[in-house]
Design a protein around this motif. Structure first.
Motif, PDB file in Angstrom:
ATOM      1  N   ASP A 127     -11.587 -12.958   3.141  1.00 11.99           N
ATOM      2  CA  ASP A 127     -11.386 -11.875   2.166  1.00 11.99           C
ATOM      3  C   ASP A 127     -11.376 -10.550   2.913  1.00 11.99           C
ATOM      4  OD1 ASP A 127     -11.551  -9.992   0.145  1.00 11.99           O
ATOM      5  OD2 ASP A 127     -12.873 -11.222  -1.100  1.00 11.99           O
ATOM      6  N   PHE A 128     -10.237  -9.854   2.860  1.00 15.08           N
ATOM      7  CA  PHE A 128     -10.077  -8.568   3.537  1.00 15.08           C
ATOM      8  C   PHE A 128     -10.372  -7.390   2.629  1.00 15.08           C
ATOM      9  CE2 PHE A 128      -7.949 -11.305   6.452  1.00 15.08           C
ATOM     10  CZ  PHE A 128      -7.790 -10.633   7.652  1.00 15.08           C
ATOM     11  N   GLY A 129     -11.028  -7.598   1.514  1.00 21.22           N
ATOM     12  CA  GLY A 129     -11.240  -6.547   0.542  1.00 21.22           C
ATOM     13  C   GLY A 129     -12.010  -5.365   1.101  1.00 21.22           C
ATOM     14  N   GLY A 130     -11.746  -4.174   0.503  1.00 20.92           N
ATOM     15  CA  GLY A 130     -12.506  -2.984   0.842  1.00 20.92           C
ATOM     16  C   GLY A 130     -12.104  -2.303   2.125  1.00 20.92           C
ATOM     17  N   GLN A 131     -10.849  -2.508   2.587  1.00 19.56           N
ATOM     18  CA  GLN A 131     -10.425  -1.863   3.827  1.00 19.56           C
ATOM     19  C   GLN A 131      -9.998  -0.421   3.562  1.00 19.56           C
ATOM     20  OE1 GLN A 131      -8.275  -5.358   6.235  1.00 19.56           O
ATOM     21  NE2 GLN A 131      -7.456  -4.974   4.217  1.00 19.56           N
ATOM     22  N   ASN A 132     -10.006   0.370   4.633  1.00 17.74           N
ATOM     23  CA  ASN A 132      -9.481   1.718   4.550  1.00 17.74           C
ATOM     24  C   ASN A 132      -7.965   1.694   4.557  1.00 17.74           C
ATOM     25  OD1 ASN A 132     -12.066   2.779   4.646  1.00 17.74           O
ATOM     26  ND2 ASN A 132     -12.082   2.904   6.867  1.00 17.74           N
ATOM     27  N   ASP A 133      -7.365   2.754   4.014  1.00 15.86           N
ATOM     28  CA  ASP A 133      -5.917   2.865   4.071  1.00 15.86           C
ATOM     29  C   ASP A 133      -5.463   3.010   5.510  1.00 15.86           C
ATOM     30  OD1 ASP A 133      -5.894   2.770   1.376  1.00 15.86           O
ATOM     31  OD2 ASP A 133      -5.541   4.905   1.052  1.00 15.86           O
ATOM     32  N   ALA A 134      -4.216   2.554   5.793  1.00 18.24           N
ATOM     33  CA  ALA A 134      -3.658   2.689   7.134  1.00 18.24           C
ATOM     34  C   ALA A 134      -2.720   3.896   7.168  1.00 18.24           C
ATOM     35  CB  ALA A 134      -2.886   1.438   7.492  1.00 18.24           C
TER      36      ALA A 134
ATOM     37  N   PRO B  52       3.776   0.297  -4.798  1.00 18.01           N
ATOM     38  CA  PRO B  52       2.394   0.001  -4.417  1.00 18.01           C
ATOM     39  C   PRO B  52       1.714  -0.872  -5.463  1.00 18.01           C
ATOM     40  CG  PRO B  52       2.894   2.303  -3.978  1.00 18.01           C
ATOM     41  CD  PRO B  52       4.080   1.742  -4.723  1.00 18.01           C
ATOM     42  N   GLY B  53       0.976  -1.858  -4.987  1.00 16.36           N
ATOM     43  CA  GLY B  53       0.288  -2.799  -5.864  1.00 16.36           C
ATOM     44  C   GLY B  53       1.005  -4.114  -6.014  1.00 16.36           C
ATOM     45  N   ASP B  54       2.297  -4.188  -5.664  1.00 15.06           N
ATOM     46  CA  ASP B  54       3.011  -5.468  -5.722  1.00 15.06           C
ATOM     47  C   ASP B  54       2.392  -6.437  -4.713  1.00 15.06           C
ATOM     48  OD1 ASP B  54       4.759  -4.659  -7.682  1.00 15.06           O
ATOM     49  OD2 ASP B  54       6.406  -4.191  -6.310  1.00 15.06           O
ATOM     50  N   ILE B  55       2.303  -7.708  -5.100  1.00 19.12           N
ATOM     51  CA  ILE B  55       1.669  -8.730  -4.266  1.00 19.12           C
ATOM     52  C   ILE B  55       2.741  -9.454  -3.459  1.00 19.12           C
ATOM     53  CG2 ILE B  55       0.169 -10.753  -4.231  1.00 19.12           C
ATOM     54  CD1 ILE B  55      -1.153  -8.183  -5.248  1.00 19.12           C
ATOM     55  N   ILE B  56       2.527  -9.513  -2.142  1.00 18.76           N
ATOM     56  CA  ILE B  56       3.490 -10.090  -1.211  1.00 18.76           C
ATOM     57  C   ILE B  56       2.818 -11.211  -0.428  1.00 18.76           C
ATOM     58  CG2 ILE B  56       5.078  -9.626   0.704  1.00 18.76           C
ATOM     59  CD1 ILE B  56       5.722  -8.090  -1.901  1.00 18.76           C
ATOM     60  N   TRP B  57       3.510 -12.359  -0.318  1.00 21.20           N
ATOM     61  CA  TRP B  57       3.004 -13.463   0.489  1.00 21.20           C
ATOM     62  C   TRP B  57       3.801 -13.542   1.787  1.00 21.20           C
ATOM     63  CZ3 TRP B  57       6.853 -16.826   1.667  1.00 21.20           C
ATOM     64  CH2 TRP B  57       7.935 -16.931   0.781  1.00 21.20           C
ATOM     65  N   GLY B  58       3.235 -14.212   2.775  1.00 19.71           N
ATOM     66  CA  GLY B  58       3.960 -14.388   4.032  1.00 19.71           C
ATOM     67  C   GLY B  58       3.045 -14.868   5.138  1.00 19.71           C
ATOM     68  N   SER B  59       3.570 -14.802   6.359  1.00 14.81           N
ATOM     69  CA  SER B  59       2.815 -15.229   7.552  1.00 14.81           C
ATOM     70  C   SER B  59       2.798 -14.069   8.536  1.00 14.81           C
ATOM     71  CB  SER B  59       3.473 -16.464   8.182  1.00 14.81           C
ATOM     72  OG  SER B  59       3.460 -17.560   7.285  1.00 14.81           O
TER      73      SER B  59
ATOM     74  N   GLU C 254       0.821  -1.206   0.000  1.00 18.08           N
ATOM     75  CA  GLU C 254       0.000   0.000   0.000  1.00 18.08           C
ATOM     76  C   GLU C 254       0.858   1.260   0.000  1.00 18.08           C
ATOM     77  OE1 GLU C 254      -4.123   0.453   2.184  1.00 18.08           O
ATOM     78  OE2 GLU C 254      -2.476   0.749   3.596  1.00 18.08           O
ATOM     79  N   LYS C 255       1.954   1.223   0.767  1.00 15.19           N
ATOM     80  CA  LYS C 255       2.864   2.368   0.852  1.00 15.19           C
ATOM     81  C   LYS C 255       4.295   1.854   0.920  1.00 15.19           C
ATOM     82  CE  LYS C 255      -0.400   5.289   3.457  1.00 15.19           C
ATOM     83  NZ  LYS C 255      -0.612   6.052   4.717  1.00 15.19           N
ATOM     84  N   VAL C 256       5.206   2.637   0.395  1.00 13.78           N
ATOM     85  CA  VAL C 256       6.624   2.299   0.484  1.00 13.78           C
ATOM     86  C   VAL C 256       7.378   3.460   1.114  1.00 13.78           C
ATOM     87  CG1 VAL C 256       6.526   0.779  -1.533  1.00 13.78           C
ATOM     88  CG2 VAL C 256       7.163   3.175  -1.827  1.00 13.78           C
TER      89      VAL C 256
END
Length: 356
Positions: A349-356, A104-111, A93-95
């Motif tokens: 699905d966490f879609g539609g969240q506000n920006d942090a 922003p927009g890059d997809i990251i996987w993890g735990s 979301e932010k760098v």
């Protein structure tokens, strides 16, 4: 239904079988940091549900990472706690001001557990960038896919050999696909017909009901009287482990990958295990087999899972059977706990969240 705040939050386990929500304020973004907004989070039907149900050994005893023993003392886990998710994927979301190689927009996987947002170093995120062209939901399989791959590597399968896989949940069905890709003949065992049918679609040569009478004799009849060259037990049930031991040939091996809880009811080590010189191999994601450690590590396991998916060797999104808006996470956990056989991978699905 959970009441989710507009700001960053995390799901919690407040007591056995009780899901809640807590505020999860994010640290200030440093120049070499990125902020990730969660897209999807998977629920693990094994390790995570043990914490949800209150059956995890970490709730009763203290795990000492130095001695690698469960010891007397305060338990390693206690309620309330942040929910024990380890199957997350999100988008940057932010760098930070000095970040290179990510945007922003890059997809990251993890735990990062079931959190709406996660702040991490750019170096950490760069090592976990999902390969281009993959469905973002594929990213939730970094951990569970590595568990399955670790089990297949521990099995040391050879072309033309037969492996029996006991347990056709998510890790079992991933292991089926990987074992087929390795050139082994796979016999898939589970009590649920739809799971056996799926295993056949993934290339298994036989799908057998675990409740079938005299299953070990059936497997021997399918292998020229020898028994299987190897078995992978990935359900976490002691009776399945006993049947895996009965199903393999003399001087063969059983890879034990399921997360067992409680005493070993149904396990009879004085029978085929003893008389057939069966080797039991513990496959656990905290490490790799001694003969592989110089070449394989966790990063290679994760990367291989996604490379196999990218090349079409395994299909991971196909395992998603249930999707819930994150506000219905309590309902999702409760449904998994009821143990219906038609559930494989549940995704929040966490879609539609506000920006942090």
């Amino acid at each position: 239904m959970l009441n989710l705040p507009a700001h960053p939050y995390a799901l919690t386990m407040d007591a056995p079988k009780t899901i809640g929500v807590m505020d999860d304020p994010q640290p200030e973004l440093g120049p070499q940091d990125v902020r990730i907004r969660t897209l999807y989070s998977g629920i693990s039907a094994g390790t995570e549900m043990a914490a949800y149900r209150g059956t995890s050994p970490f709730l009763d005893r203290k795990w000492n990472p130095d001695t690698r023993l469960f010891e007397a003392g305060a338990a390693s886990l206690s309620y309330p706690m942040v929910a024990a998710g380890y199957e997350e994927v999100g988008e940057i979301e932010k760098v930070g001001a000095d970040v290179t190689g990510l945007k922003p927009g890059d997809i990251i996987w993890g735990s990062w557990q079931h959190r709406s947002h996660y702040t991490a170093s750019a170096a950490w995120a760069l090592a976990r960038k999902l390969p281009d062209g993959l469905d973002p939901v594929t990213g939730i399989y970094s951990h569970i896919g590595a568990i399955a791959l670790n089990a297949v590597l521990d099995a040391r399968l050879n072309l033309g050999e037969t492996v029996v896989i006991f347990g056709l949940g998510v890790p079992g069905l991933i292991a089926v696909q990987m074992a087929v890709a390795s050139g082994a003949d796979v016999i898939a065992v589970d009590p649920v017909p739809s799971r056996r049918e799926r295993a056949l679609r993934y290339g298994a040569v036989q799908g057998l009901d675990s409740g079938e009478p005299d299953l070990a004799h059936r497997i021997r009849s399918l292998t020229g009287g020898r028994g299987a060259d190897c078995a992978i037990e990935i359900s976490g049930h002691y009776k399945a482990l006993q049947m895996a031991i009965r199903s393999v040939a003399y001087n063969s091996r059983v890879v034990v990958s399921g997360f067992f809880q409680g005493d070993g009811i149904g396990l009879a080590l004085g029978e085929e295990f003893h008389h057939n010189r069966i080797q039991l191999i513990c496959s656990q994601i905290s490490g790799q087999a001694a003969n592989l450690q110089h070449r394989w590590d966790r990063a290679r396991l994760n990367g291989t899972v996604f490379d196999l998916a990218r090349r079409g060797k395994i299909d991971l999104p196909d395992l998603v059977t249930d999707r819930y808006p994150v506000a219905q996470a309590d309902e999702a956990f409760a449904r998994i706990d009821s143990n219906p056989g038609d559930i494989l991978q549940t995704v929040l699905d966490f879609g539609g969240q506000n920006d942090a």
